[in-house]
Enzyme design. Structure first.
Site, PDB file in Angstrom:
ATOM      1  N   ALA A   1      40.691  12.601   1.655  1.00  0.00           N
ATOM      2  CA  ALA A   1      39.273  13.129   2.307  1.00  0.00           C
ATOM      3  C   ALA A   1      38.241  12.587   1.244  1.00  0.00           C
ATOM      4  O   ALA A   1      38.348  12.233   0.199  1.00  0.00           O
ATOM      5  CB  ALA A   1      39.414  14.834   2.046  1.00  0.00           C
TER       6      ALA A   1
ATOM      7  N   GLY B   1      44.489  13.077   2.991  1.00  0.00           N
ATOM      8  CA  GLY B   1      44.050  12.992   4.331  1.00  0.00           C
ATOM      9  C   GLY B   1      44.597  11.559   4.775  1.00  0.00           C
ATOM     10  O   GLY B   1      44.592  11.243   6.072  1.00  0.00           O
TER      11      GLY B   1
ATOM     12  N   GLU C   1      48.049  12.064   5.907  1.00  0.00           N
ATOM     13  CA  GLU C   1      48.012  13.116   6.982  1.00  0.00           C
ATOM     14  C   GLU C   1      47.583  12.305   8.220  1.00  0.00           C
ATOM     15  O   GLU C   1      47.989  12.410   9.368  1.00  0.00           O
ATOM     16  CB  GLU C   1      46.977  14.177   6.600  1.00  0.00           C
ATOM     17  CG  GLU C   1      47.377  15.109   5.726  1.00  0.00           C
ATOM     18  CD  GLU C   1      46.574  16.111   5.379  1.00  0.00           C
ATOM     19  OE1 GLU C   1      45.233  15.848   5.180  1.00  0.00           O
ATOM     20  OE2 GLU C   1      46.883  17.541   5.345  1.00  0.00           O
TER      21      GLU C   1
ATOM     22  N   GLU D   1      46.829  16.813  -3.285  1.00  0.00           N
ATOM     23  CA  GLU D   1      45.680  17.939  -3.106  1.00  0.00           C
ATOM     24  C   GLU D   1      45.776  18.724  -4.148  1.00  0.00           C
ATOM     25  O   GLU D   1      44.598  19.292  -4.604  1.00  0.00           O
ATOM     26  CB  GLU D   1      45.652  18.611  -1.686  1.00  0.00           C
ATOM     27  CG  GLU D   1      44.889  17.677  -0.555  1.00  0.00           C
ATOM     28  CD  GLU D   1      45.797  16.709  -0.008  1.00  0.00           C
ATOM     29  OE1 GLU D   1      46.800  16.379  -0.466  1.00  0.00           O
ATOM     30  OE2 GLU D   1      45.484  15.966   1.174  1.00  0.00           O
TER      31      GLU D   1
HETATM   32  N1  COA Z   1      37.032  10.775  -2.454  1.00  0.00           N
HETATM   33  C1  COA Z   1      35.802  10.143  -3.167  1.00  0.00           C
HETATM   34  N2  COA Z   1      36.060   9.036  -3.943  1.00  0.00           N
HETATM   35  C2  COA Z   1      36.921   8.902  -4.371  1.00  0.00           C
HETATM   36  C3  COA Z   1      38.215   9.301  -3.855  1.00  0.00           C
HETATM   37  C4  COA Z   1      38.239  10.253  -2.734  1.00  0.00           C
HETATM   38  N3  COA Z   1      39.173  10.826  -2.081  1.00  0.00           N
HETATM   39  N4  COA Z   1      39.426   8.751  -4.400  1.00  0.00           N
HETATM   40  C5  COA Z   1      38.852   7.965  -5.459  1.00  0.00           C
HETATM   41  N5  COA Z   1      37.310   7.949  -5.234  1.00  0.00           N
HETATM   42  C6  COA Z   1      36.347   7.166  -6.120  1.00  0.00           C
HETATM   43  C7  COA Z   1      36.668   7.578  -7.581  1.00  0.00           C
HETATM   44  O1  COA Z   1      35.834   8.520  -7.835  1.00  0.00           O
HETATM   45  C8  COA Z   1      36.089   6.040  -8.141  1.00  0.00           C
HETATM   46  O2  COA Z   1      34.768   6.091  -8.146  1.00  0.00           O
HETATM   47  P1  COA Z   1      33.835   5.401  -9.293  1.00  0.00           P
HETATM   48  O3  COA Z   1      34.117   4.043  -9.220  1.00  0.00           O
HETATM   49  O4  COA Z   1      32.332   5.679  -8.602  1.00  0.00           O
HETATM   50  O5  COA Z   1      34.215   6.120 -10.547  1.00  0.00           O
HETATM   51  C9  COA Z   1      36.603   5.089  -7.193  1.00  0.00           C
HETATM   52  O6  COA Z   1      37.099   5.887  -5.908  1.00  0.00           O
HETATM   53  C10 COA Z   1      37.985   4.423  -7.519  1.00  0.00           C
HETATM   54  O7  COA Z   1      38.918   5.161  -7.927  1.00  0.00           O
HETATM   55  P2  COA Z   1      39.609   5.217  -9.193  1.00  0.00           P
HETATM   56  O8  COA Z   1      40.570   6.480  -9.454  1.00  0.00           O
HETATM   57  O9  COA Z   1      39.027   4.800 -10.329  1.00  0.00           O
HETATM   58  O10 COA Z   1      40.720   3.912  -8.757  1.00  0.00           O
HETATM   59  P3  COA Z   1      42.218   3.707  -8.936  1.00  0.00           P
HETATM   60  O11 COA Z   1      42.367   2.313  -8.324  1.00  0.00           O
HETATM   61  O12 COA Z   1      42.690   3.784 -10.404  1.00  0.00           O
HETATM   62  O13 COA Z   1      43.148   4.656  -8.131  1.00  0.00           O
HETATM   63  C11 COA Z   1      43.531   6.177  -6.233  1.00  0.00           C
HETATM   64  C12 COA Z   1      42.840   4.808  -6.575  1.00  0.00           C
HETATM   65  C13 COA Z   1      43.234   6.182  -4.794  1.00  0.00           C
HETATM   66  C14 COA Z   1      44.967   6.110  -6.484  1.00  0.00           C
HETATM   67  C15 COA Z   1      42.982   7.377  -7.116  1.00  0.00           C
HETATM   68  O14 COA Z   1      41.333   7.325  -6.936  1.00  0.00           O
HETATM   69  C16 COA Z   1      43.237   8.675  -6.597  1.00  0.00           C
HETATM   70  O15 COA Z   1      44.187   9.255  -6.633  1.00  0.00           O
HETATM   71  N6  COA Z   1      42.015   9.220  -5.789  1.00  0.00           N
HETATM   72  C17 COA Z   1      42.045  10.595  -5.140  1.00  0.00           C
HETATM   73  C18 COA Z   1      43.263  10.730  -4.185  1.00  0.00           C
HETATM   74  C19 COA Z   1      43.345  12.182  -3.803  1.00  0.00           C
HETATM   75  O16 COA Z   1      43.450  13.115  -4.308  1.00  0.00           O
HETATM   76  N7  COA Z   1      43.296  12.222  -2.148  1.00  0.00           N
HETATM   77  C20 COA Z   1      43.486  13.614  -1.486  1.00  0.00           C
HETATM   78  C21 COA Z   1      42.002  14.024  -1.536  1.00  0.00           C
HETATM   79  S1  COA Z   1      41.919  15.230  -0.439  1.00  0.00           S
END
Ligand code: COA
Length: 692
Positions: A66, A105, A108, A128
């Site tokens: 999400a 999400g 999901e 999450e």
């Molecule tokens: N929503 C909004 N922004 C998100 C996001 C999300 N779910 N996941 C990542 N971002 C943003 C980060 O804030 C970052 O933004 P910035 O460049 O402005 O700082 C950018 O995306 C890159 O994320 P980053 O974590 O630095 O990249 P990465 O390549 O190291 O890792 C992921 C990528 C997807 C593994 C990691 O971002 C992550 O674990 N995200 C969250 C996933 C999550 O919890 N999903 C469930 C949410 S309901």
């Protein structure tokens, strides 16, 4: 190719429709993405020319969850859950094609699709729990139907990213595609489903694993009990467990409703915003205002480490783990061999627990070599000094390194608090010198304090921050001052913990309060684990402190079977009558009448001086922002993530209350509680720590 909206495209590959999402950086399910998905699902599923649908993403990843930035704000429909209605009613197969990370999400959404194919480098998970919520897009109902209750509980309460191969074995992914050929593979896969008349696989219809769990309702309480310590104080895991109980007990749609209720409960509680803060704080810490992302990054293809002790060995493992060769330098052959054998043992222990194959152990060990000659570091890109904390010795090493290292090499020290400007002055290239402060055990702890000295070049700062990410660390940039940021704040807590004990609290009282607050252990248990004799010199000991007396009695912590606590043969701690007597003798000698100290006072006296020190660190410009201090304390010292970090916690209590308490303690106990002038200013201006 037709644009459905700014982030969604639709194209046809014969009679297979391909929906492509392209919403950088991580294709999160923002309003625009959800709208694009809804429109393209509706259009393709209604179009008689379309026989099957593939959902794929552009960029570095499939949908990573999400959009966390939308949380805490009113959200417009459609919700992810709404897609169930569309996809469950479909008579055409919809296949998710996954690369990068299908998280939250994203996973999901893919579980609502009828099949999932992925490249071998993909990972998936429902993380999450790490932001204080639960998979509220049907994940808690879908995952147990695919992988079974126990595995689903494990995945959702750890939030772990499952590699493609394992996800395939678990049935989350139906097939693995060759790397780089995902789209073509997914289209072919869909075509085959149609040709072979394969059924539409709806997750709601998968009941085998749920039926299995119905026969073993005790599985939930068993899980609660087995994970009680890990999950203590956290609200999300319990709600996740309740959702899975609902998945087993209720029809699918009722389970979805229950999931929504339990999800909303978490969204409106205090832990979700705190953990969201932690999520963004961690990413913000990577940004340095005067070192833009465009700053040069120097190549680091080889590393030298000086010192094969616990720290040096642990640091070496970080680089070998990502394929960078490391050369460790020692002065004596035995010390070098001992160091290398400890590294091997560490890897082998991981292999025994199933974390590595023996092949991988050998591969990593091959990347680590040893030498007794400093001159052997002449070609390496980065040298990290990890010897004991004495300025004269460190300066001597850096003077020698200056003579040996190639021009442009990064010269780093792992000092935990010495003046790096002074260390750098031993070289003719202070711009190449930086602090890389790893935390023990260095192969495990996620924090890296990157310490910027007066002359450190921006390229070296940028390189160090990027390198930290590459080796799986969370880095925060700090300035030179005694103890840097983490240990400088820790000192406040240590001083107060000792003072409390000499006023009537017992070490186990202080530990209990801090453990219950959420730290993995209290300061006295921590000292026992680390060893009370770190930095203690027998010849200089005059029995003046509690620690002196304990060490003189050879109560040096867990390793000697006794320290502040007594330990049994399994290292279980018991409050010690010996320690209690020593404390009482100390108090009697000082004429202190012990008093009962409340848990509240213990907590406030341990934590408020830390917050005050954090404010002073910001006033001294030794940390960039208050959230960086949160990151440091979460990843280096076990501050509970669900409380958002020490400064965030301070903001929740309110700066005014922190100031009032500091003043009250100052009046009672003296100037060690003197508020930072910046704390006074923040309160006077009605600001928060986050505003500094
Ligand atoms: N929503 C909004 N922004 C998100 C996001 C999300 N779910 N996941 C990542 N971002 C943003 C980060 O804030 C970052 O933004 P910035 O460049 O402005 O700082 C950018 O995306 C890159 O994320 P980053 O974590 O630095 O990249 P990465 O390549 O190291 O890792 C992921 C990528 C997807 C593994 C990691 O971002 C992550 O674990 N995200 C969250 C996933 C999550 O919890 N999903 C469930 C949410 S309901």
């Amino acid at each position: 190719m037709t644009a459905i909206n700014a982030v969604t495209d639709l194209s046809m590959d014969g009679d297979i429709a391909v929906i492509t999402l392209n919403s950088p950086p991580v294709n999160a399910l923002s309003q625009a993405v959800r709208e694009g998905l809804e429109a393209s699902f509706k259009q393709t599923l209604a179009d008689p020319k379309v026989k099957g649908v593939v959902l794929i993403c552009e960029g570095k990843t499939f949908v990573a969850g999400a959009d966390i930035r939308e949380f805490g704000k009113p959200r417009k429909p459609p919700s992810t859950k709404d897609f169930y209605k569309l996809l469950d009613a479909s008579t055409k197969p919809v296949v998710a094609a996954i690369h990068g990370t299908a998280l939250g999400g994203g996973l999901e959404l893919s579980m609502m699709c009828h099949y999932r194919v992925a490249v071998p480098s993909a990972r998936c998970g429902l993380p999450e729990v790490n932001i204080g919520i639960l998979p509220g897009g049907g994940g808690t109902q879908a995952l147990p139907r695919i992988v079974g209750v126990e595995r689903a509980l494990e995945m959702m309460t750890t939030g772990r990213h499952v590699p493609a191969k394992e996800a395939h074995e678990l049935g989350i992914f139906d097939a693995l595609a060759p790397e780089g050929q995902l789209r073509a593979f997914a289209v072919d896969f869909t075509r085959k489903l149609i040709a072979e008349n394969k059924p539409i696989k709806r997750v709601r219809d998968l009941n085998d694993k749920i039926d299995e769990a119905r026969k073993h309702p005790e599985v939930f309480d068993k899980f609660r009990k087995a994970n009680a310590r890990r999950l203590r104080n956290m609200t999300a895991p319990e709600n996740i467990i309740k959702c899975v109980e609902a998945a087993v007990a209720l029809p699918f749609d009722d389970g979805l409703k229950r999931e929504t209720e339990l999800s909303q409960e978490l969204h409106s509680g205090p832990q979700a915003p705190a953990m969201r803060h932690s999520f963004f704080a961690e990413r913000e810490a990577a940004k340095i205002p005067d070192v833009p992302d465009t700053t040069e990054v120097l190549p680091v293809n080889s590393v030298g480490i000086i010192g094969a002790g616990t720290m040096g060995g642990g640091i070496a493992m970080n680089f070998a783990n990502v394929g960078i060769p490391v050369k460790i330098i020692e002065t004596k052959k035995e010390a070098l061999e001992r160091g290398l054998s400890v590294i091997r043992k560490n890897y082998e222990r991981t292999a025994q627990r199933g974390g590595l194959t023996m092949d991988e152990v050998e591969k990593r060990m091959k990347l680590i070599s040893g030498s007794l000659e400093l001159g052997d570091l002449k070609d390496v890109d980065l040298i990290i000094e990890a010897i004991f904390e004495r300025m004269d010795v460190k300066k001597d090493v850096f003077a020698k390194l200056d003579a040996v290292a190639k021009p442009g090499a990064i010269l780093a020290t792992n000092t935990s608090g010495l003046n790096i400007d002074e260390i750098a002055s031993a070289t003719k290239r202070p711009e190449s010198v930086i602090g890389l402060h790893f935390f023990s055990p260095a192969n495990v702890m996620k924090l890296l304090e990157v310490v910027r000295a007066d002359h450190t070049s921006k390229a070296i700062i940028n390189t160090s921050m990027k390198l930290a990410k590459k080796i799986g660390k969370v880095a925060a940039l700090v300035g030179v001052c005694p103890g840097f940021v983490g240990n400088r704040i820790l000192r406040q807590r240590q001083v107060e913990a000792q003072n409390l004990v000499l006023e009537g609290a017992m070490p186990w009282d202080v530990d209990r309060v801090l453990y219950n607050f959420g730290f993995p252990m209290g300061p006295f248990a921590m000292s026992d684990l680390a060893g009370l004799d770190i930095g203690w010199v027998k010849e200089n000991s005059k029995g003046e402190t509690l620690r002196d007396v304990l060490c003189e009695m050879d109560r040096r912590g867990q390793k000697t079977g006794a320290g502040y606590y007594d330990y049994d043969e399994n290292r279980n701690a018991k409050p010690s009558p010996v320690t209690e007597k020593i404390i009482k003798d100390f108090m009697a000698k000082k004429g202190v009448n012990g008093r009962h100290i409340s848990d509240e006072e213990i907590l406030e006296r341990c934590l408020y001086p830390m917050i005050n020190e954090g404010v002073q660190i910001l006033a001294d410009r030794k940390a960039i922002r208050s959230s960086d201090i949160d990151v440091i304390w979460q990843y280096g010292y076990g501050f509970p993530h669900y409380r958002g970090g020490i400064m965030y916690y301070g903001d929740q209590i309110g700066p005014a209350k922190v100031l009032a308490k500091m003043k009250e303690f100052q009046a009672q106990m003296g100037d060690r509680f003197k508020p930072s002038p910046l704390l006074e200013k923040i309160v006077a201006e009605g600001k928060r720590f986050a505003d500094i």
